[in-house]
Every structure is written in C-alpha cells, then in structure tokens.
Write an enzyme that holds these catalytic residues in place. Structure first.
Site, PDB file in Angstrom:
ATOM      1  N   TYR A   1      36.919  44.941  31.985  1.00 42.30           N
ATOM      2  CA  TYR A   1      37.075  43.587  31.462  1.00 42.30           C
ATOM      3  C   TYR A   1      35.905  42.650  31.745  1.00 42.30           C
ATOM      4  CZ  TYR A   1      41.758  45.172  30.525  1.00 42.30           C
ATOM      5  OH  TYR A   1      42.822  45.899  30.076  1.00 42.30           O
TER       6      TYR A   1
ATOM      7  N   ARG B   1      36.948  36.527  34.158  1.00 37.21           N
ATOM      8  CA  ARG B   1      38.286  36.665  34.742  1.00 37.21           C
ATOM      9  C   ARG B   1      38.580  35.657  35.854  1.00 37.21           C
ATOM     10  NH1 ARG B   1      39.872  40.554  37.326  1.00 37.21           N
ATOM     11  NH2 ARG B   1      42.052  40.540  36.624  1.00 37.21           N
TER      12      ARG B   1
ATOM     13  N   ARG C   1      42.157  49.874  33.073  1.00 33.14           N
ATOM     14  CA  ARG C   1      41.563  49.275  34.276  1.00 33.14           C
ATOM     15  C   ARG C   1      41.531  50.268  35.443  1.00 33.14           C
ATOM     16  NH1 ARG C   1      42.579  43.708  35.830  1.00 33.14           N
ATOM     17  NH2 ARG C   1      44.224  43.772  34.271  1.00 33.14           N
TER      18      ARG C   1
ATOM     19  N   GLY D   1      48.747  49.249  32.562  1.00 31.61           N
ATOM     20  CA  GLY D   1      48.814  48.087  33.437  1.00 31.61           C
ATOM     21  C   GLY D   1      48.762  48.412  34.910  1.00 31.61           C
TER      22      GLY D   1
ATOM     23  N   PRO E   1      46.532  53.864  30.487  1.00 30.80           N
ATOM     24  CA  PRO E   1      45.742  53.241  31.556  1.00 30.80           C
ATOM     25  C   PRO E   1      44.332  52.921  31.092  1.00 30.80           C
ATOM     26  CG  PRO E   1      45.819  55.613  31.858  1.00 30.80           C
ATOM     27  CD  PRO E   1      46.714  55.305  30.680  1.00 30.80           C
TER      28      PRO E   1
ATOM     29  N   CYS F   1      26.951  25.758  33.140  1.00 31.02           N
ATOM     30  CA  CYS F   1      27.206  24.334  33.292  1.00 31.02           C
ATOM     31  C   CYS F   1      28.711  24.067  33.268  1.00 31.02           C
ATOM     32  CB  CYS F   1      26.499  23.566  32.178  1.00 31.02           C
ATOM     33  SG  CYS F   1      26.415  21.788  32.487  1.00 31.02           S
TER      34      CYS F   1
END
Length: 475
Positions: free
Chosen positions: A425, A364, A320, A275, A318, A395
């Site tokens: 992500y 995201r 990200r 995180g 870990p 749309c």
C-alpha cells in the site's frame, strides 16, 4: 531488547517501549534478510543501504525478493494443508491492490497463487505479465461497462458482483458476445472487524456488496440469466486483522446463507477474502499464517458439518501479509528540529526528523493514523534513544511518516533512515502531491538489485502538463 530502567517519554504512547538498543530490529517487523554490516549499515538482500541510495536515489522502496516469494509459497501451503485435513480444496488469490507489478504477478504464479484485481489497470498488468485470464478474480463496486466488456471478453475467471446494476450489465455483455461468465456474489456478513473504520468492509453502512437478506434474490436472478454462472458467495470483513474470531463469526453467517442457496442449485465456491494483519511495530502480534488458515478453515468446516452439507472449495485473498513485511523505504534525513511541547507535568521535547519523501510515497499514516517502525540505516550509534517523529517534506502538517519512534539522539542531516513494513500500500497508493515524482520500487536478492517499477522524474511530471511543449497557435 527493551528495558524497564529507562523511563517512558511523556509524549510517547503507551505501546511504545524505550529500546535498550535503538539500533535493533523488532522481530517480525523487518524483512527476512535484514541485517547490519560490520560498518553499521543496514543490509537487505545482501546490499548495503548506502549503495542502494547511491544507485537509485532516495526515497526508494525496496523489496526483499526472497521474502516475498517465501511468504507467497508459505501462504499457499498453509491453506492447502488446512483444507486437506477436511478433504477439501482451495484457491489462494494474491490481492493485487497491495502492490502489483509484472514481476510480482509472476512471483505469485510461481508460488501457485492466482491474482485478484480491482481495476482496468490492475487487470491489464496481470494479463501483460502472462497471468491466464481464468486465474484472475475481478473486484470493484463500480466496474465500468468498458471494464466489464474487457474482463468478460478475455475470459476472466471470476467477477465478484457488487450491485444489481452490475449484474445486469454482466448478463447483457456475456449474452451479446456469447460468453458464459462465472460470478461470485459479495455479501456483508454484518461482522465488523476490529480495525480502522475505513478498513472494515463487512458492516452494513458501507459501499461494498449485498446484505445477507438481499443475497438470495440476487442469486435467484443470476440463475435466471443464461450467460451467467453462479459460483458462490464472497465475504471480506476487513483489513489488518490479527485474530480469527471475526472470521469465525462471519463464516457461521455465510455458511447459513450458503446452505439455503443449495436448495436452488450448486454452490461450489466460498471466498472468505483476506485482511490478515502484519506487524508494523513491536507491539503488534499478528497470528502466524498457518494458525489463521487452520482456524478459518476449521470454522467453516465445523459449520458445514453441523448442517450436514459438503465443504465447498474455499478461496482466500491475502495481499498485505505476503508483501508488506518484505518491504522497506529508504529516506535521507534533511533537517532535524527539537520541539518543546506542553504536558500536564510541565513540558517535554520531541525531535522532528524531516526526510525527503512523505505522504506522496506513504499516505497511510495521514489516511488511517497508521504506525510504523524506523531505524537509522547508514550507521549505528551508542547515543541515548530520543523520541522522534519522522515527517515528510510536503506542505501539510499531517505529513507524518512515522508518528512515534525512538532513534539514537545524535540522528543528523545526511543520515539514511529505513521505515519497515512498507511493501504493501505504499507504492500502490503513491501520488504526485506537491508535484513530487513517485520513487522507484527495487527488488533485492543475493547482493543484486533490479528495478521492478521505474521511479518518476520531474520531466515525467512536466510531460503530462498539456500547457507545456506547444508551439504558439497550436490547439
């Protein structure tokens, strides 16, 4: 650089400063190899934006291969060094959910990392890439019986138990095939990370793991099962976390439970999750990985020392922080549109910039309200900065790519624009919404590019439609 001489735009959030140069790169936000060529084009991995767009089309997700590898190796060194100061040992798992492909899995292995997976697809990708099963950790709150049978059958190193039902399934499967399965028990420490509600995973009212009060009975049950071996506790407090305070408080609670569990037998491992946050904008100030590693390990070591117990092997996950900053997404601008917005003091204008991707390649912003940074990629400009909102072609009014950014005011259709920090992500959460093919993921290094995840075509989408391609009368 930024300057106080330009007044902030009335529609801009307080954290977004007006740049002195709308062509610059915010430190820590962009991949390590990002530069501008003499022509003004962005270069990544020694390749220019225009040649990448011509070769692979847009949108295209680009990974600075050396940056990914360097971050993985640096992370491994940081935690190994931190535990070595306490005569301990560690395991670092790359969290595959951030983005996993066979190339990425092998890069992680080369850097000394293990692989964390949370689905059958991720498991099979890791295995197919040559990851030894005993170097894989398997997460998930609803692992199917088939997934558990596959994981136990191939000898996955650790399964993280998330429910009592799952534990009984693991025990029955392992007993039936004559295996001995290592497990960790996922616990909620009650520490709520300072992050988006959906990204905080250790408060009580959510789907993952057991409360600290429930965990002792779960561990007691594991110790009754001949085919299951209890390794220790797992606690993940959330994602996109910048400091160590949450980890420190969570560690104190988990170590307290760890100490009680030692009364019933060995508890060799403690997994504190991942995180670790990254910078998406110049306003973000994440800690360096060495500082995080030292701070978290010191906190656990201090708690163990205060209780007179041995420091267990520590594990971390870990994802990200390794791959996120090394990625950018390249888009082509299709239209621009100035929109007048009423304000308390009258009105203000925001420039909407539409690109040829959107929430299908990066959900995201719509899902979490995530903020990103962007720059013109095909040229530089001396035009005054204009407040823009980069939006996708879907749309949906919520199809936003970059909510708030300053770009040169002469941005125009046909320009290429790069969005930073999309390595994590984006591809992993991509979809075919509005029947849009998912873009390729391309690794760049030393002036060369190679596809590591093929882009889809419309033909790929049509091939999935069971109502097409059948002769009359076929079923």
């Amino acid at each position: 650089m930024v300057t106080a001489s330009r007044p902030a735009h009335p529609l801009a959030p307080g954290w977004l400063t007006v740049p002195d140069d709308a062509n610059d790169f915010a430190p820590g936000v962009w991949p390590a190899s990002i530069t501008r060529a003499d022509s003004g084009q962005i270069e990544i991995g020694g390749m220019r934006a225009s040649e990448l767009a011509e070769q692979f089309g847009t949108p295209v997700m680009l990974l600075d291969e050396d940056d990914v590898k360097g971050r993985a190796a640096r992370t491994q060194r940081a935690f190994a060094s931190a535990v070595a100061r306490h005569d301990g040992s560690c395991r670092v798992y790359y969290a595959g959910k951030a983005f996993l492909s066979s190339h990425v899995a092998r890069w992680m292995l080369d850097a000394g990392l293990n692989i964390d997976v949370c689905s059958r697809g991720e498991l099979e990708t890791a295995l197919a890439a040559g990851v030894a099963a005993d170097r894989i950790g398997f997460h998930g709150n609803n692992k199917s019986v088939a997934e558990l049978e596959r994981a136990i059958g191939v000898g996955v190193g650790t399964i993280i138990v998330d429910s009592a039902i799952e534990l009984e399934r693991i025990g029955a499967i392992a007993e039936r095939i004559g295996a001995s399965q290592n497990v960790l028990v996922r616990v909620r420490s009650g520490v709520h990370a300072d992050t988006h509600e959906f990204l905080a995973t250790s408060h009580e009212d959510q789907k993952f793991g057991f409360s600290l009060a429930e965990a002792e009975a779960v561990v007691a049950r594991i110790r009754e099962l001949r085919s299951v071996r209890f390794l220790g506790l797992h606690c993940h407090i959330g994602s996109q976390i910048f400091g160590i305070n949450g980890f420190r408080e969570s560690a104190s609670r988990v170590v307290e439970l760890h100490e009680r569990l030692l009364e019933g037998g060995p508890v060799p491992l403690m997994n504190l999750g991942g995180g670790f946050g990254i910078a998406y904008t110049r306003a973000d100030t994440p800690a360096e990985i060495e500082d995080l590693a030292d701070g978290i390990v010191d906190a656990v070591a201090d708690e163990c020392a205060a209780r007179g117990i041995e420091l267990p092997t520590l594990a971390f996950e870990p994802g990200r922080s390794i791959i996120g900053p090394a990625g950018i997404t390249l888009y082509e601008i299709g239209t621009t549109k100035a929109v007048t917005v009423d304000t308390d003091g009258g009105s203000a204008e925001r420039l909407y910039v539409s690109v040829d991707g959107g929430m299908s390649d990066n959900v995201r912003p719509a899902l979490y309200g995530a903020q990103y940074s962007a720059r013109l990629a095909s040229r530089t400009s001396d035009a005054d900065p204009a407040l823009v909102r980069i939006v996708g072609m879907h749309c949906e009014s919520g199809d936003v790519v970059v909510d708030h950014e300053y770009l040169p005011g002469d941005v125009t259709p046909g320009d290429l624009v790069a969005v930073a920090s999309t390595g994590a992500y984006s591809a992993a959460m991509a979809s075919n919404y509005n029947h849009v093919p998912r873009p390729a993921v391309v690794a760049v290094r030393d002036g060369r590019a190679r596809v590591i995840l093929r882009g889809e075509t419309v033909d790929d989408l049509l091939a999935r439609d069971a109502g097409l391609g059948y002769t009359e009368g076929e079923e």
